[in-house]
Scaffold this motif. Structure first.
Motif, PDB file in Angstrom:
ATOM      1  N   ALA A  14      55.358 -81.388  54.434  1.00  0.00           N
ATOM      2  CA  ALA A  14      56.354 -81.802  53.448  1.00  0.00           C
ATOM      3  C   ALA A  14      55.857 -81.396  52.068  1.00  0.00           C
ATOM      4  CB  ALA A  14      56.581 -83.312  53.510  1.00  0.00           C
ATOM      5  N   ARG A  15      56.818 -81.039  51.184  1.00  0.00           N
ATOM      6  CA  ARG A  15      56.456 -80.553  49.844  1.00  0.00           C
ATOM      7  C   ARG A  15      57.092 -81.428  48.770  1.00  0.00           C
ATOM      8  NH1 ARG A  15      58.168 -75.615  47.992  1.00  0.00           N
ATOM      9  NH2 ARG A  15      59.979 -75.571  49.393  1.00  0.00           N
ATOM     10  N   ALA A  16      56.324 -81.689  47.744  1.00  0.00           N
ATOM     11  CA  ALA A  16      56.818 -82.426  46.584  1.00  0.00           C
ATOM     12  C   ALA A  16      56.753 -81.501  45.373  1.00  0.00           C
ATOM     13  CB  ALA A  16      55.981 -83.684  46.344  1.00  0.00           C
ATOM     14  N   HIS A  33      58.530 -77.991  60.509  1.00  0.00           N
ATOM     15  CA  HIS A  33      57.625 -77.977  61.664  1.00  0.00           C
ATOM     16  C   HIS A  33      57.382 -76.527  62.075  1.00  0.00           C
ATOM     17  CE1 HIS A  33      57.958 -82.358  62.451  1.00  0.00           C
ATOM     18  NE2 HIS A  33      59.168 -82.208  61.945  1.00  0.00           N
ATOM     19  N   ARG A  34      56.142 -76.257  62.426  1.00  0.00           N
ATOM     20  CA  ARG A  34      55.785 -74.914  62.850  1.00  0.00           C
ATOM     21  C   ARG A  34      54.658 -75.014  63.880  1.00  0.00           C
ATOM     22  NH1 ARG A  34      56.719 -70.013  60.971  1.00  0.00           N
ATOM     23  NH2 ARG A  34      55.302 -68.337  61.540  1.00  0.00           N
ATOM     24  N   ARG A  35      54.772 -74.257  64.947  1.00  0.00           N
ATOM     25  CA  ARG A  35      53.718 -74.265  65.957  1.00  0.00           C
ATOM     26  C   ARG A  35      52.800 -73.072  65.700  1.00  0.00           C
ATOM     27  NH1 ARG A  35      53.539 -77.437  70.207  1.00  0.00           N
ATOM     28  NH2 ARG A  35      55.751 -77.945  69.967  1.00  0.00           N
ATOM     29  N   LEU A  36      51.522 -73.370  65.511  1.00  0.00           N
ATOM     30  CA  LEU A  36      50.550 -72.315  65.230  1.00  0.00           C
ATOM     31  C   LEU A  36      50.053 -71.747  66.551  1.00  0.00           C
ATOM     32  CD1 LEU A  36      48.490 -73.895  62.293  1.00  0.00           C
ATOM     33  CD2 LEU A  36      50.629 -72.582  62.217  1.00  0.00           C
ATOM     34  N   THR A  37      50.675 -70.660  66.989  1.00  0.00           N
ATOM     35  CA  THR A  37      50.307 -70.008  68.238  1.00  0.00           C
ATOM     36  C   THR A  37      49.761 -68.625  67.950  1.00  0.00           C
ATOM     37  OG1 THR A  37      52.551 -69.140  68.514  1.00  0.00           O
ATOM     38  CG2 THR A  37      52.059 -71.267  69.527  1.00  0.00           C
ATOM     39  N   GLY A  38      48.995 -68.089  68.896  1.00  0.00           N
ATOM     40  CA  GLY A  38      48.420 -66.770  68.707  1.00  0.00           C
ATOM     41  C   GLY A  38      47.390 -66.761  67.594  1.00  0.00           C
ATOM     42  N   SER A  39      47.209 -65.599  67.013  1.00  0.00           N
ATOM     43  CA  SER A  39      46.219 -65.419  65.954  1.00  0.00           C
ATOM     44  C   SER A  39      46.929 -65.209  64.617  1.00  0.00           C
ATOM     45  CB  SER A  39      45.340 -64.200  66.263  1.00  0.00           C
ATOM     46  OG  SER A  39      44.423 -63.958  65.219  1.00  0.00           O
ATOM     47  N   GLY A  40      46.519 -65.954  63.621  1.00  0.00           N
ATOM     48  CA  GLY A  40      47.154 -65.812  62.316  1.00  0.00           C
ATOM     49  C   GLY A  40      46.579 -66.771  61.302  1.00  0.00           C
ATOM     50  N   ALA A  41      47.245 -66.866  60.148  1.00  0.00           N
ATOM     51  CA  ALA A  41      46.781 -67.726  59.056  1.00  0.00           C
ATOM     52  C   ALA A  41      47.978 -68.364  58.369  1.00  0.00           C
ATOM     53  CB  ALA A  41      45.958 -66.920  58.052  1.00  0.00           C
ATOM     54  N   PHE A  42      47.808 -69.617  58.000  1.00  0.00           N
ATOM     55  CA  PHE A  42      48.799 -70.371  57.244  1.00  0.00           C
ATOM     56  C   PHE A  42      48.110 -70.808  55.959  1.00  0.00           C
ATOM     57  CE2 PHE A  42      51.415 -73.965  56.031  1.00  0.00           C
ATOM     58  CZ  PHE A  42      52.692 -73.598  56.427  1.00  0.00           C
ATOM     59  N   VAL A  43      48.718 -70.473  54.809  1.00  0.00           N
ATOM     60  CA  VAL A  43      48.033 -70.633  53.526  1.00  0.00           C
ATOM     61  C   VAL A  43      48.885 -71.421  52.550  1.00  0.00           C
ATOM     62  CG1 VAL A  43      47.109 -69.411  51.513  1.00  0.00           C
ATOM     63  CG2 VAL A  43      46.718 -68.499  53.806  1.00  0.00           C
ATOM     64  N   VAL A  44      48.249 -72.363  51.868  1.00  0.00           N
ATOM     65  CA  VAL A  44      48.893 -73.124  50.801  1.00  0.00           C
ATOM     66  C   VAL A  44      48.066 -72.930  49.531  1.00  0.00           C
ATOM     67  CG1 VAL A  44      49.799 -75.351  50.067  1.00  0.00           C
ATOM     68  CG2 VAL A  44      49.614 -74.831  52.498  1.00  0.00           C
TER      69      VAL A  44
END
Length: 271
Positions: free
Chosen positions: A160-162, A199-210
């Motif tokens: 969630a983002r504010a 909602h996001r499912r982190l599958t496989g190989s990757g990166a999620f960045v904030v």
């Protein structure tokens, strides 16, 4: 005609005395500002976590950089902690304003988010309760924030983002995007504000960045250009070490022309 005697001009001693007094006042102000900056920097160092939690299939890294001009410090943060059941909580945020007051407010927001995350699993409710709490404090500061909850068992990431900068993601197969789901107002402005959850499912190989806006926005380029810039870096480093990617991303802050401080959080998944 009456002649008036011209006013006596200041003597050299008087001018020197005045100059000395003004110089002393200026030095006092400089020393006071220097002390406040040093205190803010110390608070920032002590409040940021020394380590971030990891999990099976998830490695994390973060970076913080003070303002390029040394005065605007104390507002940005990242955090990570373990919740009941082995779930991980993360937050990234930016307090409006800088200096000692912003660093102290940042600490209050972080503590509130940690406490609230233990009593509700919903990131939107965490932000909503934190927002209502900050509004009742009747302060002058507010904060943008992203709160994330990651479940290692399912690989699900809820966020969630504010009023905060959108997250950016990429996978090792070349897919990428901006997580620009709607958010709510910054924390501390208006009570009763809803905070939608993505909602996001982190599958496989990757990166999620904030990141905070000091990384992607400034006089040199717009926030969209900044997000595109870090998107390129994330695609290139999606399968690499999270610490290296975080280091590359924080350097983007130097290109913005922004005077703000900056923070980066990298979630590197391989499931």
């Amino acid at each position: 005609m009456v002649r008036r005697r011209p006013p006596a001009s200041a003597s050299s001693d008087e001018l020197l005395n005045t100059l000395g007094r003004l110089t002393a006042q200026a030095l006092e102000r400089v020393e006071s500002q220097k002390a406040r900056v040093e205190l803010a920097a110390a608070l920032q160092r002590d409040l940021l976590p020394s380590a971030l939690p990891q999990a099976a299939g998830l490695r994390t890294a973060a970076r913080y950089a003070p303002a390029r001009h040394g005065l605007d410090i104390g507002g940005d943060w990242y955090d990570g902690f373990v919740l009941p059941g082995g779930v991980l909580g993360f937050s990234v945020g930016d307090v409006q304003g800088h200096d000692v007051e912003a660093a102290a407010f940042m600490g209050q927001v972080r503590i509130a988010l940690r406490a609230l995350a233990t009593v509700t699993p919903d990131p939107g409710e965490v932000l909503g309760r934190a927002n209502d709490l900050l509004v009742t404090m009747d302060g002058d500061l507010f904060a943008t924030c992203s709160f994330l909850r990651y479940d290692p068992a399912s690989g699900e990431l809820a966020m969630a983002r504010a009023g905060h900068v959108p997250a950016v993601w990429a996978t090792s197969d070349g897919a990428s995007g901006v997580d620009a789901e709607p958010g709510g107002l910054p924390l501390g402005i208006q009570g009763g504000e809803p905070y939608p959850v993505s909602h996001r499912r982190l599958t496989g190989s990757g990166a999620f960045v904030v990141v905070t806006d000091g990384v992607v926005e400034g006089p040199s380029f717009s926030i969209d250009e900044g997000l595109d810039h870090i998107g390129t870096l994330i695609r290139a480093g999606a399968s690499g070490e999270p610490a290296e990617l975080a280091a590359d991303l924080i350097h983007v802050a130097e290109l913005t022309g922004h005077r703000d401080d900056a923070a980066v959080l990298v979630l590197r998944h391989d499931r």
